[in-house]
Design an enzyme around this catalytic site. Structure first.
Site, PDB file in Angstrom:
ATOM      1  N   HIS A 400       0.672  -1.178   0.019  1.00 36.19           N
ATOM      2  CA  HIS A 400      -0.222   0.178   0.342  1.00 36.19           C
ATOM      3  C   HIS A 400       1.093   1.073  -0.252  1.00 36.19           C
ATOM      4  O   HIS A 400       0.198   2.216  -0.262  1.00 36.19           O
ATOM      5  CB  HIS A 400      -0.711  -0.304   1.625  1.00 36.19           C
ATOM      6  CG  HIS A 400      -1.248   0.942   1.128  1.00 36.19           C
ATOM      7  ND1 HIS A 400      -1.799   2.100   2.256  1.00 36.19           N
ATOM      8  CD2 HIS A 400      -2.827   1.621   0.512  1.00 36.19           C
ATOM      9  CE1 HIS A 400      -2.505   3.381   2.080  1.00 36.19           C
ATOM     10  NE2 HIS A 400      -2.799   2.615   1.239  1.00 36.19           N
ATOM     11  N   GLU A 636      -4.971 -12.871 -11.791  1.00 32.40           N
ATOM     12  CA  GLU A 636      -3.592 -12.861 -11.092  1.00 32.40           C
ATOM     13  C   GLU A 636      -3.668 -13.705  -9.991  1.00 32.40           C
ATOM     14  O   GLU A 636      -2.785 -14.151  -9.581  1.00 32.40           O
ATOM     15  CB  GLU A 636      -4.541 -11.565  -9.690  1.00 32.40           C
ATOM     16  CG  GLU A 636      -5.048 -10.180 -10.034  1.00 32.40           C
ATOM     17  CD  GLU A 636      -5.356  -8.997  -9.368  1.00 32.40           C
ATOM     18  OE1 GLU A 636      -4.735  -8.992  -8.494  1.00 32.40           O
ATOM     19  OE2 GLU A 636      -6.625  -9.671  -9.645  1.00 32.40           O
ATOM     20  N   GLY A 658      -2.330  -8.808 -13.484  1.00 28.74           N
ATOM     21  CA  GLY A 658      -2.601  -8.037 -11.653  1.00 28.74           C
ATOM     22  C   GLY A 658      -0.954  -9.212 -11.425  1.00 28.74           C
ATOM     23  O   GLY A 658      -0.810  -9.766 -10.761  1.00 28.74           O
ATOM     24  N   THR A 659       0.149  -8.550 -11.720  1.00 27.32           N
ATOM     25  CA  THR A 659       1.392  -9.811 -11.605  1.00 27.32           C
ATOM     26  C   THR A 659       1.701  -9.398  -9.756  1.00 27.32           C
ATOM     27  O   THR A 659       1.920 -10.553  -9.261  1.00 27.32           O
ATOM     28  CB  THR A 659       2.341  -9.161 -12.389  1.00 27.32           C
ATOM     29  OG1 THR A 659       3.150  -7.621 -11.785  1.00 27.32           O
ATOM     30  CG2 THR A 659       3.184 -10.142 -13.455  1.00 27.32           C
ATOM     31  N   ASN A 660       0.920  -8.468  -8.642  1.00 22.85           N
ATOM     32  CA  ASN A 660       1.527  -7.949  -7.823  1.00 22.85           C
ATOM     33  C   ASN A 660       0.903  -9.442  -6.858  1.00 22.85           C
ATOM     34  O   ASN A 660       1.763  -9.589  -6.276  1.00 22.85           O
ATOM     35  CB  ASN A 660       1.388  -7.045  -7.328  1.00 22.85           C
ATOM     36  CG  ASN A 660       1.204  -5.667  -7.748  1.00 22.85           C
ATOM     37  OD1 ASN A 660       2.480  -6.005  -9.059  1.00 22.85           O
ATOM     38  ND2 ASN A 660       0.727  -4.663  -7.641  1.00 22.85           N
ATOM     39  N   ASP A 661      -0.200  -9.524  -7.676  1.00 18.09           N
ATOM     40  CA  ASP A 661      -0.929 -10.904  -6.571  1.00 18.09           C
ATOM     41  C   ASP A 661      -0.295 -12.248  -7.886  1.00 18.09           C
ATOM     42  O   ASP A 661      -0.417 -13.205  -7.539  1.00 18.09           O
ATOM     43  CB  ASP A 661      -2.523 -11.250  -7.386  1.00 18.09           C
ATOM     44  CG  ASP A 661      -2.975 -10.033  -5.263  1.00 18.09           C
ATOM     45  OD1 ASP A 661      -2.466 -10.069  -4.414  1.00 18.09           O
ATOM     46  OD2 ASP A 661      -3.922  -8.822  -6.076  1.00 18.09           O
ATOM     47  N   CYS A 708      -1.277  -4.634 -15.596  1.00 14.99           N
ATOM     48  CA  CYS A 708      -0.853  -3.540 -14.949  1.00 14.99           C
ATOM     49  C   CYS A 708      -0.607  -3.458 -13.159  1.00 14.99           C
ATOM     50  O   CYS A 708      -0.341  -2.833 -12.474  1.00 14.99           O
ATOM     51  CB  CYS A 708      -2.648  -3.288 -14.205  1.00 14.99           C
ATOM     52  SG  CYS A 708      -3.401  -4.431 -13.576  1.00 14.99           S
TER      53      CYS A 708
HETATM   54  C1  PEP Z   1      -2.272  -6.670  -9.082  1.00 13.35           C
HETATM   55  O1  PEP Z   1      -2.142  -7.574  -8.323  1.00 13.35           O
HETATM   56  O2  PEP Z   1      -0.761  -6.796  -9.791  1.00 13.35           O
HETATM   57  C2  PEP Z   1      -2.217  -5.298  -8.985  1.00 13.35           C
HETATM   58  C3  PEP Z   1      -2.307  -5.162 -10.035  1.00 13.35           C
HETATM   59  O3  PEP Z   1      -3.741  -4.974  -7.825  1.00 13.35           O
HETATM   60  P1  PEP Z   1      -3.240  -5.089  -6.426  1.00 13.35           P
HETATM   61  O4  PEP Z   1      -2.005  -4.691  -6.549  1.00 13.35           O
HETATM   62  O5  PEP Z   1      -4.480  -3.917  -5.976  1.00 13.35           O
HETATM   63  O6  PEP Z   1      -3.500  -5.991  -5.444  1.00 13.35           O
HETATM   64 MG    MG Z   2      -4.164  -7.457  -7.254  1.00 10.91          MG
END
Ligand code: PEP
Ligand code: MG
Length: 761
Positions: A400, A636, A658-661, A708
């Site tokens: 965050h 994701e 959503g590569t973060n997840d 993203c």
């Molecule tokens: C992600 O998961 O890559 C994503 C863009 O979503 P967030 O970071 O909000 O989970």
């Molecule tokens: Mg995500």
């Protein structure tokens, strides 16, 4: 000037000799003088070229013609250039110059050595001038006759149409421009490439090395997609690498030229450089950088265990890419390091520490403070807006604090582990959000330009076929995001639009205040849509893990989950909480009804096509024309990548990684766990494999495929994605310029490869 001989040996040259030997020659001489492994070389000096012009009478005839030339008249320019080149090629080179070249060549080696012949333009009054379009290279030259011909061609290259045009536009007088020619032992490298001694965009002490098989020409010309290695000069370790599929290599053809040949299958995916070779190269890069005082762009090559540095010149791109002022030169920020973590949002700021252990105390945070906390939460955003920099104990590049800081343009260091313990309330510190370091006191040269909320100037228009979009979370960032020139918004995280109200969505429902929620959402999204008229804006439905709601009003009703990341979030929650979903859809409907049909909807954390079908049915039930609006999903969860074909058959219009997840769910690595940062690998082969196969399917079904997640803000990853067929990339505001350049470069390479292949047929 007349005393300078026709030939100078590398060992005799220093950087003051640029007017005689050009930037390239001087740089090689300097490097040899500080002990870098430079192959044998001599230079045909600029004075030799002048003597040639005088002896042949070209000095008068050539320049007279050029003075009358209108360089905007393309035909006239081409004709004049053609004539000038022909007259230089045809003119007799004075015997003395030929003899000197011959003698030097034989001194290099009694046998006929294979050499590279490179030109280097120079101007007497501009010691460090380097001219685009005038850097000719002839490889694999053997024997005196061919060598003299190559020198002549180098001289003639000074009068190419592009070079004449460029000089005229830059206000250079053709008469004062000279050319030197470097003749250097050709290293028939087994592997070769280029190196930036420091990061070419940010100036960070990260050495970036690109390497491939065969001659370095393959990497320099973009014929091949090279391996990429990143070496951190601070820790002296390889911190990242991407092993590319290297389909071709350039080899000497045994005559004068080179040939492009296919790399044997077993070497195509093999790693070109060992860690030890990367470290050795990086060390030489550093020596060159330290010696010249500026980061260097270096060409290198390796045969067996011998490593050579072929050339070195200053990097000219640092600080240009994101419209900011040039960053501080490497090492300019010095001071006692108090804590270190990951540089999550670039910029440098000095201020007083305010340690915030409980969000309820945000009243203690004052304008201009440095916010230090365990981890930020949505309810801390009002405080985050006030501060000059943010430091957290926990988290990684996708937490965050990182996401919001980047958007606010506020420098941030995350995952310091002990920031709240080490730093003291009221202590004066300087935060470097690029390097991930917090220094004691007001460290020198922290320019205002590098601090918070800079408008991000639009980059020079670089046209790319792959759309480059931007991620937005806060409406106040919409204008900065639009100023990047992005092709749209690839992710609008709407939870940030409403969480500022400090009440959970459920609170609004429970208290009959749905309209308040809807209006806040409507206004926030509208602000972003208005900043991107006519461009696609993909709005993502709510996705906040339950722990992020905890401190808000209504947070007490949120379920306590052991694994909120694996819990009740994303589309799962909306499908099971129709009232929450409906409030969002009401805001979307109002915007669609007002004609914002560039707005698309993206569902987060979708794991099965049934969830998409169900969401679509609910929208239809609430009066949305689901066949008309643009609906898509985030990929994701590995299951959605695996089942992408089924999603395509269900009619998704787009899918965005959503590569973060996706990384955390594929590798079982908590994205926010600072103890696992080094295991959270965006380029892990399993992640790349999932992405690659999903892109293929999307292309087959005509589904727009995007990214993203934070990985899309990494130029090396962007290159890989374009190579693998992605249709768009959505990056952070601060990364748009460098991503657009990486995309453009990759697309041009792909075109070049295709054109070369066609020509070879
Ligand atoms: C992600 O998961 O890559 C994503 C863009 O979503 P967030 O970071 O909000 O989970
Ligand atoms: Mg995500």
């Amino acid at each position: 000037m007349n005393e300078v001989p026709n030939i100078l040996w590398l060992e005799e040259i220093r950087k003051e000799d640029i007017p005689s030997v050009g930037g390239k020659g001087a740089s090689l001489g300097e490097m040899a003088s500080i002990g870098l492994p430079v192959p044998k070389a001599f230079v045909v000096t600029a004075q030799a070229f002048r003597r040639f012009l005088v002896a042949t009478g070209l000095e008068d005839t050539l320049f007279q013609k050029m003075e009358q030339l209108d360089v905007e008249n393309n035909e006239a320019l081409e004709a004049a250039a053609g004539q000038a080149i022909a007259s230089v090629i045809d003119a007799e080179m004075p015997q003395k110059i030929q003899d000197d070249i011959k003698a030097a060549y034989h001194t290099m080696s009694p046998e006929e050595m294979i050499v590279a012949v490179r030109s280097s333009a120079t101007a007497e009054d501009l010691p460090d001038a380097s001219f685009a379009g005038q850097q000719e290279t002839y490889l694999n030259i053997k024997g005196v006759d061919d060598l003299i011909e190559a020198v002549r061609k180098c001289w003639a290259s000074l009068y190419g149409a592009r070079a004449i045009y460029y000089r005229s536009k830059q206000g250079f007088d053709d008469r004062s421009v000279n050319i030197a020619v470097v003749i250097q032992q050709l290293v028939h490298s087994e592997k070769a490439g280029v190196m930036f001694s420091s990061h070419p965009v940010t100036g960070e002490p990260l050495t970036i090395i690109e390497g491939s098989w065969g001659l370095g020409e393959a990497v320099v010309s973009g014929t091949v997609s090279p391996d990429n290695y990143i070496f951190d000069q601070r820790t002296e370790k390889v911190v990242d690498q991407l092993i590319a599929n290297k389909k071709v290599e350039i080899l000497p053809d045994g005559r004068k030229g080179t040939k492009v040949v296919e790399v044997s299958p077993s070497r195509q995916d093999a790693q070109v450089l060992s860690n030890e070779e990367v470290a050795r190269l990086a060390m030489f890069g550093k020596i060159a950088e330290d010696h010249y005082g500026v980061p260097q762009d270096v060409e290198w090559s390796i045969i067996g265990s011998s490593l050579y540095i072929l050339q070195s010149r200053p990097i000219t791109t640092i600080g240009m890419a994101n419209g900011k002022n040039a960053p501080l030169p490497t090492g300019a920020v010095q001071g006692k390091v108090l804590v270190q973590g990951q540089g999550a949002s670039p910029g440098i700021a000095t201020g007083k520490v305010v340690i915030l252990m409980d969000a309820k105390d945000i009243g203690i945070v004052k304008e201009g403070d440095i916010l230090v906390t365990r981890m930020t939460n949505p309810d801390m955003v009002p405080a985050m807006r006030k501060v000059k920099a943010i430091v957290t104990d926990e988290g990684g590049m996708t937490c965050h604090a990182a996401i919001v800081s980047r958007e606010l343009g506020t420098p941030a260091v995350v995952g310091t582990r002990n920031g709240t313990g080490t730093l003291r309330q009221g202590q004066l510190v300087t935060v470097d959000g690029e390097k991930g370091v917090v220094y004691e006191g007001a460290v020198q040269a922290a320019p205002a330009a590098a601090t918070a909320a800079q408008p991000v100037a639009a980059a020079a228009p670089v046209i790319t076929a792959t759309s480059v979009k931007v991620n937005v979370s806060l409406p106040e960032a919409a204008q900065r995001a639009a100023a990047t020139g992005a092709d749209g918004v690839g992710l609008l995280r709407i939870e940030h639009l409403i969480l500022g109200l400090n009440k959970t969505p459920n609170w609004f429902i429970k208290n009959g205040k749905e309209e308040e929620f809807i209006l806040e959402l409507y206004n926030g999204i509208k602000t972003v849509l208005d900043a991107f008229p006519g461009k696609p804006v993909w709005v993502r439905t709510l996705d906040a893990p339950t722990d992020e709601f905890r401190n808000m009003e209504g947070g007490e009703d949120e379920p306590i989950e052991h694994n909120p990341m694996l819990g009740w979030r994303g589309i799962r929650r909306d499908l099971k909480s129709p009232e929450q979903f409906k409030m969002q859809v009401e805001a979307f409907k109002r915007l669609w009804n007002e004609g914002y049909d560039n707005m698309g909807l993206m569902f987060p954390l979708v794991g099965h096509p049934d969830e998409f079908i169900q969401a679509k049915a609910m929208l239809a039930g609430w009066g949305v024309d689901v066949e008309k609006v643009t609906l898509g999903i985030m990929i994701e969860i590995p299951s959605s990548a695996v089942l992408i074909e089924d999603f395509a058959k269900c009619g998704i219009k787009f899918a965005s990684f959503g590569t973060n997840d996706l990384i955390q769910y594929t590798l079982a690595i908590d994205r926010n766990n600072e103890h696992l940062t080094d295991m959270y690998k965006p380029k892990h082969p399993a992640v790349l494999k999932l992405i690659d196969s999903a892109i293929r399917v999307c292309r087959e079904y005509g589904v727009e495929c995007s990214i993203c997640g934070q990985a899309g803000s990494d130029p090396v990853m962007a290159e890989w994605l374009v190579d693998h067929g992605i249709s768009s990339i959505s990056a952070n505001i601060d990364a748009i310029s460098k991503i657009r350049h990486a995309v453009a470069r990759t697309e041009q390479r792909i075109l070049l490869e295709a054109a070369r292949k066609n020509n070879a047929l």
